[in-house]
Write an enzyme that holds these catalytic residues in place. Structure first.
Site, PDB file in Angstrom:
ATOM      1  N   LYS A 112       0.827  -1.218   0.000  1.00  0.00           N
ATOM      2  CA  LYS A 112       0.000   0.000   0.000  1.00  0.00           C
ATOM      3  C   LYS A 112       0.853   1.256   0.000  1.00  0.00           C
ATOM      4  CE  LYS A 112      -4.330  -1.607   2.028  1.00  0.00           C
ATOM      5  NZ  LYS A 112      -5.316  -1.389   3.108  1.00  0.00           N
ATOM      6  N   LYS A 197      -5.030 -10.282  -5.809  1.00  0.00           N
ATOM      7  CA  LYS A 197      -6.282 -10.628  -5.113  1.00  0.00           C
ATOM      8  C   LYS A 197      -7.408  -9.687  -5.548  1.00  0.00           C
ATOM      9  CE  LYS A 197      -6.719  -7.934  -0.962  1.00  0.00           C
ATOM     10  NZ  LYS A 197      -7.044  -7.760   0.412  1.00  0.00           N
ATOM     11  N   LYS A 200     -11.220  -4.572  -2.778  1.00  0.00           N
ATOM     12  CA  LYS A 200     -12.304  -3.619  -2.960  1.00  0.00           C
ATOM     13  C   LYS A 200     -11.832  -2.214  -3.304  1.00  0.00           C
ATOM     14  CE  LYS A 200     -13.617  -3.860   1.822  1.00  0.00           C
ATOM     15  NZ  LYS A 200     -12.477  -3.442   2.643  1.00  0.00           N
TER      16      LYS A 200
HETATM   17  P1  AMP Z   1     -10.807  -6.084   3.832  1.00  0.00           P
HETATM   18  O1  AMP Z   1     -11.595  -5.913   2.575  1.00  0.00           O
HETATM   19  O2  AMP Z   1      -9.349  -5.975   3.583  1.00  0.00           O
HETATM   20  O3  AMP Z   1     -11.316  -5.279   4.971  1.00  0.00           O
HETATM   21  O4  AMP Z   1     -11.026  -7.607   4.250  1.00  0.00           O
HETATM   22  C1  AMP Z   1     -12.095  -8.101   5.033  1.00  0.00           C
HETATM   23  C2  AMP Z   1     -12.006  -9.603   5.083  1.00  0.00           C
HETATM   24  O5  AMP Z   1     -12.200 -10.164   3.777  1.00  0.00           O
HETATM   25  C3  AMP Z   1     -10.638 -10.104   5.551  1.00  0.00           C
HETATM   26  O6  AMP Z   1     -10.837 -11.251   6.342  1.00  0.00           O
HETATM   27  C4  AMP Z   1      -9.937 -10.465   4.272  1.00  0.00           C
HETATM   28  O7  AMP Z   1      -8.963 -11.449   4.447  1.00  0.00           O
HETATM   29  C5  AMP Z   1     -11.089 -10.987   3.426  1.00  0.00           C
HETATM   30  N1  AMP Z   1     -10.811 -10.798   1.994  1.00  0.00           N
HETATM   31  C6  AMP Z   1     -10.661  -9.618   1.349  1.00  0.00           C
HETATM   32  N2  AMP Z   1     -10.401  -9.817   0.039  1.00  0.00           N
HETATM   33  C7  AMP Z   1     -10.373 -11.164  -0.148  1.00  0.00           C
HETATM   34  C8  AMP Z   1     -10.149 -12.013  -1.281  1.00  0.00           C
HETATM   35  N3  AMP Z   1      -9.921 -11.506  -2.495  1.00  0.00           N
HETATM   36  N4  AMP Z   1     -10.196 -13.350  -1.089  1.00  0.00           N
HETATM   37  C9  AMP Z   1     -10.448 -13.875   0.132  1.00  0.00           C
HETATM   38  N5  AMP Z   1     -10.663 -13.133   1.242  1.00  0.00           N
HETATM   39  C10 AMP Z   1     -10.628 -11.798   1.108  1.00  0.00           C
END
Ligand code: AMP
Ligand code: TRP
Length: 341
Positions: A112, A197, A200
């Site tokens: 990041k 990955k 969002k």
């Molecule tokens: P975040 O969007 O980074 O706040 O992630 C929230 C949760 O979603 C965390 O447990 C991440 O590990 C999971 N997560 C986010 N993106 C992915 C992805 N592409 N594949 C699997 N898990 C994800």
């Protein structure tokens, strides 16, 4: 009873990766077998350039989507991080236990920070210290398990290290938590670039399925997923990441196994078609529930208010104990009325 804690950042619209990697398990499994807390980590959303109005909007939307995904406030606790001061209070103590070298080694920080610098922006100090705040989120509740996608495993490892170090130096205070990963789809990849990955905060949404995408948009995105020039459907994450990703998503949506599903298909076209339909079906009930909840914002607010109250009651004594253990005197109590007279 096992205590579970997990969090999700309101930094963008939630994706299929969030759902399959984390939220679905929270709703289907964790909340029913453990004492669970799920937190919209809004303070974390301030670690990169942000628009205050957007953070407010996304915090509400993220909480609504957690409920739409099936989190039930009667059996688990759903709340916003900034409503419970204990997270920041504990974060500072943990900053006194963590080292700067440890922070700089975090993969997500490196990625990041590089992205931010590429854009010509500056890197906020909070981006560096963010894993400490995440550790505070988890340790303030004495969580035993942290259900997350693979990308967060390193941060939970760090949390363990900090808990162990604090306990060794200042006496046993924290539960040492462990990561739990989903069996399939622990890392859903971007459909346009299956080496990254599905995140969002991507600039282009073409490779990202959002939870609120219309069915036709979902179909289009999946049908256009990048695969490779081969023709035979095989499960090979290294050699054929695009096809493996589709098999993972299909398996996660249908409850199958990606390797055995590979044997069922003889063309990429039919694999994509079935994957698209499986995703549409998984999202359908969630989207319907989301529409209902949006019509009743007072309900969502009530859930968040009650959730914050429950969370505060759990975190306060734990964080107070840590304050005492590390050497801070308790505030001097008001003299009793009789003594003052
Ligand atoms: P975040 O969007 O980074 O706040 O992630 C929230 C949760 O979603 C965390 O447990 C991440 O590990 C999971 N997560 C986010 N993106 C992915 C992805 N592409 N594949 C699997 N898990 C994800
Ligand atoms: N850092 C996590 C992410 O980006 C979100 C998060 C913050 C979290 N605090 C947490 C996840 C505590 C699990 C437990 O996905």
């Amino acid at each position: 009873m096992t205590r579970v804690f997990s969090g999700i950042q309101p930094t963008g619209h939630l994706t299929l990766g969030n759902y399959l990697g984390a939220m679905r398990r929270w709703a289907e499994v964790d909340q029913h077998r453990a004492d669970s807390l799920f937190c919209v980590v809004d303070l974390h959303a301030l670690t990169v350039e942000h628009d205050p109005a957007r953070v407010r909007r996304l915090s509400r939307q993220t909480a609504t989507l957690l409920l739409a995904a099936g989190l039930d406030p009667d059996v688990c606790t759903v709340f916003l991080q900034s409503h419970v001061d204990e997270h920041s209070r504990l974060s500072y103590l943990l900053e006194c236990v963590a080292t700067d070298g440890e922070m700089r080694r975090m993969i997500q920080y490196k990625e990041k920070a590089a992205k931010e610098r590429e854009r010509g922006g500056s890197v906020r100090l909070s981006l560096l210290t963010y894993p400490v705040l995440m550790a505070a989120d988890i340790l303030a509740y004495g969580a035993d398990e942290v259900p997350v996608g693979e990308d967060q495993a390193q941060h939970v490892e760090l949390t363990r290290d900090l808990a162990v170090r604090f306990n060794q130096r200042y006496g046993h205070t924290f539960v040492v938590p462990r990561t739990t990963l989903p069996q399939v789809a622990a890392r859903v990849m971007n459909l346009q670039d299956p080496t990254r990955k599905m995140g969002k905060s991507e600039d282009s949404g073409a490779g990202v399925v959002y939870l609120l995408d219309e069915p036709d948009t979902v179909r289009k995105k999946v049908m256009r997923a990048v695969t490779d020039s081969g023709r035979e459907v095989a499960y090979d994450r290294e050699g054929r990441p695009g096809v493996a990703n589709l098999l993972d998503v299909l398996a996660a949506c249908t409850g199958g196994n990606p390797e055995s599903l590979a044997d069922v298909y003889d063309s990429y076209g039919s694999l994509k078609k079935d994957t698209a339909e499986a995703v549409v079906e998984v999202l359908r009930p969630l989207q319907a529930r989301h529409r209902e909840l949006c019509a009743d914002p007072a309900y969502v607010e009530g859930v968040l208010r009650d959730g914050a109250e429950k969370a505060r009651a759990l975190a306060r004594p734990m964080v107070d104990t840590a304050y005492r253990a590390i050497g801070l005197l308790p505030p001097v109590p008001e003299p009793a009325l009789s003594a003052a007279r």
